[in-house]
Write an enzyme that holds these catalytic residues in place. Structure first.
Site, PDB file in Angstrom:
ATOM      1  N   CYS A   8       9.343  -5.869   2.622  1.00 59.46           N
ATOM      2  CA  CYS A   8      10.324  -7.083   2.725  1.00 59.46           C
ATOM      3  C   CYS A   8       8.952  -8.240   3.171  1.00 59.46           C
ATOM      4  CB  CYS A   8      11.334  -7.310   3.757  1.00 59.46           C
ATOM      5  SG  CYS A   8      10.945  -6.724   5.400  1.00 59.46           S
ATOM      6  N   CYS A 276      -2.989  -3.777   7.730  1.00 62.38           N
ATOM      7  CA  CYS A 276      -2.737  -2.650   6.580  1.00 62.38           C
ATOM      8  C   CYS A 276      -3.651  -3.225   5.415  1.00 62.38           C
ATOM      9  CB  CYS A 276      -1.232  -2.770   6.093  1.00 62.38           C
ATOM     10  SG  CYS A 276      -0.920  -1.980   4.783  1.00 62.38           S
ATOM     11  N   CYS A 487      -3.069   5.926   5.443  1.00 64.05           N
ATOM     12  CA  CYS A 487      -2.864   6.889   4.333  1.00 64.05           C
ATOM     13  C   CYS A 487      -3.980   7.213   3.486  1.00 64.05           C
ATOM     14  CB  CYS A 487      -1.814   5.914   3.408  1.00 64.05           C
ATOM     15  SG  CYS A 487      -2.951   4.470   2.888  1.00 64.05           S
TER      16      CYS A 487
END
Length: 531
Positions: A8, A276, A487
């Protein structure tokens, strides 16, 4: 890359009294400040297309704060294509302050009750509030269990946003509730993960906060009487703020507006910064600047990195083709460096709705969403540039279309990112190891020519090359130690993230072929890996 979604985006606007009027605000009428929220949300629509909403404050109406939200895009929810309806909506919800939200769900259902902002009514104005939340609580299940140990507590939705609403309510309901900065300090000791928040109460108090790790971006700006904040700088720039007025909120900091006065303060000391990296390479609008680093320049550098490692023979039949749209900057840069044409051999249909393609198989979805152009591709050696490969299902179908419909001679996939080998527990919808493409080939080892060859064969490409991990920090322009790259390297910046990864590893080893539950559906406190 249609396989990966963000959770979001958030936004806020406030008319600050006793300051010089801003030319960016609705002229002469502070009550119309709230109408700016739809503009901000439209510019961060890339962060969520499932639902949208706003909460506005107006001391002159019975509903001191009031919320409008629904499932749909910003255009649909705010009726932007119907001027009269939009004007009526803005009139009903006008006020000097507002917060807004766009949503894509990594948890919870696709219905209106999950749309944000969440509003909690109360007869006491200081306890009547609404908030929007960007991120994901990695310790969601632990907090859920903690709340439900009280017999008279109940959770109506399966979402960490409701957990956060309960925690804020508990703090505000104390006999001597803390100031908003202090409340955030207390909350930060219980929360693990990514949590950027916009908050508005029935007294007209507002706060905008960024979590201490700084996983998700958050920008703000002032111009005279107008304050605004949004997940990305592009929304503020398009509102008219100058570049020097737009700043990134530091991790662990909050902006609090109380009694018309604005203060910026640190509420939690960051022990580690972990922005991120996916925000720069994929999620954010290419026009945005996040934590002083340009999204476009980052993607341009990624293309240069791809060019430097290219080994395919370059001749007059070689072209670079981006997978639309976010890979275009990297593809342009790669092609410029290699001195070969960058052509749009794939055209994306921007009018195919999410629902229309939901029931189709993967090949039909790709056929509906992308059209290969044989007049560009036929007989060509195609260097196909993509942001990343997550599950590979879209890429397989895409390569098939390029060769069958586009009649490309060769397709060489170039990925502007290292292999994705681990889940995300901070707001991106990839939660299990076995759903990912790369781990089954790497088996815990490093990338090698043999592994790349096996991967290429699996997706039907002639060759496949990823960028090395070191490319990310160089391209973003920040030290690798200040980026979350979990990741691609399994180094999680928070304790609950590390615990969830151990659960994910255990689940992948015990996978019996059945549909996997998301890792964060497992209660941490009941897990055998919890210390």
């Amino acid at each position: 890359m249609s396989e990966l979604y963000h959770e979001c985006g958030i936004a806020a606007v406030y008319h600050l009294p006793n300051r010089d009027p801003s030319p960016l605000a609705p002229m002469g009428d502070p009550e119309k400040t709230s109408q700016l929220i739809s503009r901000l949300l439209l510019d961060i629509q890339n962060r969520g297309q499932l639902a949208a909403g706003m909460t506005t404050f107006n001391p002159g109406r019975n509903q001191l704060i009031d919320t409008h939200k629904d499932v749909g895009t910003v255009t649909e929810v705010f009726q932007l294509n119907h001027q009269q309806t939009f004007n009526s909506l803005m009139k009903k919800y006008e006020g000097p302050a507002a917060i807004g939200h766009v949503r894509y769900a990594t948890c919870g259902k696709d219905d209106r009750s999950y749309a944000q902002p969440f509003e909690r009514h109360h007869i006491q104005k200081s306890k009547w509030f609404a908030f929007g939340f960007n991120g994901q609580l990695a310790n969601y299940q632990e907090l859920c269990k903690e709340i439900l140990t009280e017999s008279d507590f109940h959770l109506a939705r399966e979402t960490d946003t409701e957990i956060l609403m309960h925690l804020i309510s508990q703090e505000l309901s104390k006999e001597n509730p803390a100031e908003l900065f202090d409340m955030l300090t207390t909350l930060s000791k219980r929360l693990d993960g990514a949590y950027n928040i916009v908050f508005l109460d029935a007294l007209g108090n507002m706060f905008v906060s960024r979590d201490p790790v700084g996983l998700r971006p958050l920008c703000y700006a002032f111009d005279g009487s107008l304050f605004a904040a949004a997940s990305e700088s592009v929304a503020l720039a398009n509102m008219g703020f100058e570049a020097e007025q737009i700043k990134s909120l530091a991790p662990g900091c909050a902006i609090v507006i109380q009694d018309g006065e604005l203060k910026i303060r640190e509420y939690a000391k960051p022990t580690q910064k972990a922005h991120c990296f996916f925000e720069w390479i994929y999620f954010a609008n290419v026009c945005s600047t996040l934590d002083d680093q340009s999204v476009y320049i980052t993607r341009k550098r990624l293309g240069e990195e791809l060019a430097e490692q290219e080994t395919v023979p370059i001749d007059e039949d070689t072209i670079v083709v981006p997978v639309p749209d976010t890979a275009k900057a990297a593809a342009d840069s790669m092609a410029y460096t290699l001195r070969v044409p960058c052509l749009e051999g794939l055209i994306r249909n921007r009018y195919i709705g999410r629902t229309f393609i939901e029931g189709a198989n993967r090949k039909d979805k790709v056929r509906a969403k992308y059209t290969p152009l044989p007049e560009v591709l036929e007989g060509k050696r195609v260097l196909l540039v993509e942001d990343t490969i997550v599950r590979s299902t879209t890429m397989k179908a895409l390569i098939s279309q390029l060769k069958e419909r586009g009649r490309a001679k060769e397709v060489h996939v170039r990925v502007a990112c290292p292999p994705i080998i681990a889940p995300c527990f901070y707001g991106i919808d990839m939660s299990t190891i076995n759903e990912l493409f790369a781990p089954k080939f790497l088996n815990g080892g490093e990338m090698s020519p043999e592994v790349e060859e096996a991967m290429a064969e699996a997706i039907g490409a002639d060759t496949l090359k990823y960028l090395p991990k070191a490319s990310i920090a160089r391209a973003v322009g920040l030290p690798g130690s200040s980026l979350c790259q979990a990741c691609i390297d399994t180094t999680y910046p928070t304790e609950s993230g590390r615990q969830l990864y151990q659960i994910a590893v255990e689940n992948s080893l015990n996978d019996n072929g059945e549909e996997a539950h998301r890792t964060y559906d497992v209660t941490l406190s009941s897990s055998p890996v919890r210390s």
